[in-house]
Design a protein around this motif. Structure first.
Motif: not given
Length: 210
Positions: A146-175
């Protein structure tokens, strides 16, 4: 004379930031009021606007400190000599603990919005890079193609995946994952992602099968 005035203004700004930070930590962003901040900072209500542009920009300064703190936590989370996979796991777990231990301050860095037509300063926008910059190095080892721009974008995607799991849990949503299972579920997600990245890299190295 001007230096004394600037010194006093800086000291007032520091008190206001600490007061706002404490109130956000205790009550959350939605409960933040200018009068409560100035009462805690022991200054007149009008003094707030001599030290910062307005309440919304004061929150920007608080969020700046939260991002700085988070950056320190992430940088110190990875053990020396860790593999890329171990690094990813360590970063994710550190992020989970930060979100759980500082939920209101953590939420504020994502939920705060400046008034319509007003953009956050460029220096503050740049501070959000702390959310992904520690992911880029291990990902570059896992995906050297991956080139630098692809690395940055893929890192954002990986972060968003983890962040989403945490956010849904903290918000207490049924999913969302139950709080007591959050760290385990995030670890499982990172395991799946890193294994998938390795498999993809090996497949590309081997090439199409005859």
């Amino acid at each position: 004379m001007e230096n004394k005035r600037e010194t006093k203004r800086d000291a007032l700004r520091e008190r206001l930031i600490k007061a706002a930070e404490g109130l956000i930590k205790e009550r959350g962003l939605s409960g933040l009021k200018a009068r409560d901040i100035t009462t805690r900072a022991e200054c007149a209500l009008g003094a707030l606007y001599t030290a910062v542009e307005d309440l919304s920009h004061l929150v920007v300064l608080v969020n700046s400190r939260t991002l700085s703190h988070l950056g320190q936590v992430l940088r110190s989370a990875v053990p020396k000599g860790a593999t890329p996979e171990q690094t990813m796991h360590a970063l994710a777990q550190a992020y989970v603990q930060f979100a759980v231990n500082h939920t209101n301050l953590w939420s504020a860095i994502f939920n705060h919005r400046l008034p319509e037509g007003d953009e956050a300063p460029e220096w503050h926008q740049a501070e959000y890079a702390v959310l992904i910059q520690e992911i880029i190095a291990p990902l570059s080892v896992l995906r050297p193609d991956l080139d630098p721009e692809q690395l940055r974008q893929r890192s954002q995607t990986l972060f968003a995946s983890v962040h989403g799991v945490i956010q849904l849990s903290i918000q207490g949503l049924y999913v969302g994952a139950p709080p007591e299972r959050l760290a385990e579920e995030v670890d499982a997600l990172v395991e799946a992602m890193t294994r998938g990245i390795r498999l993809l890299e090996n497949k590309e190295m081997i090439g199409p099968q005859a």
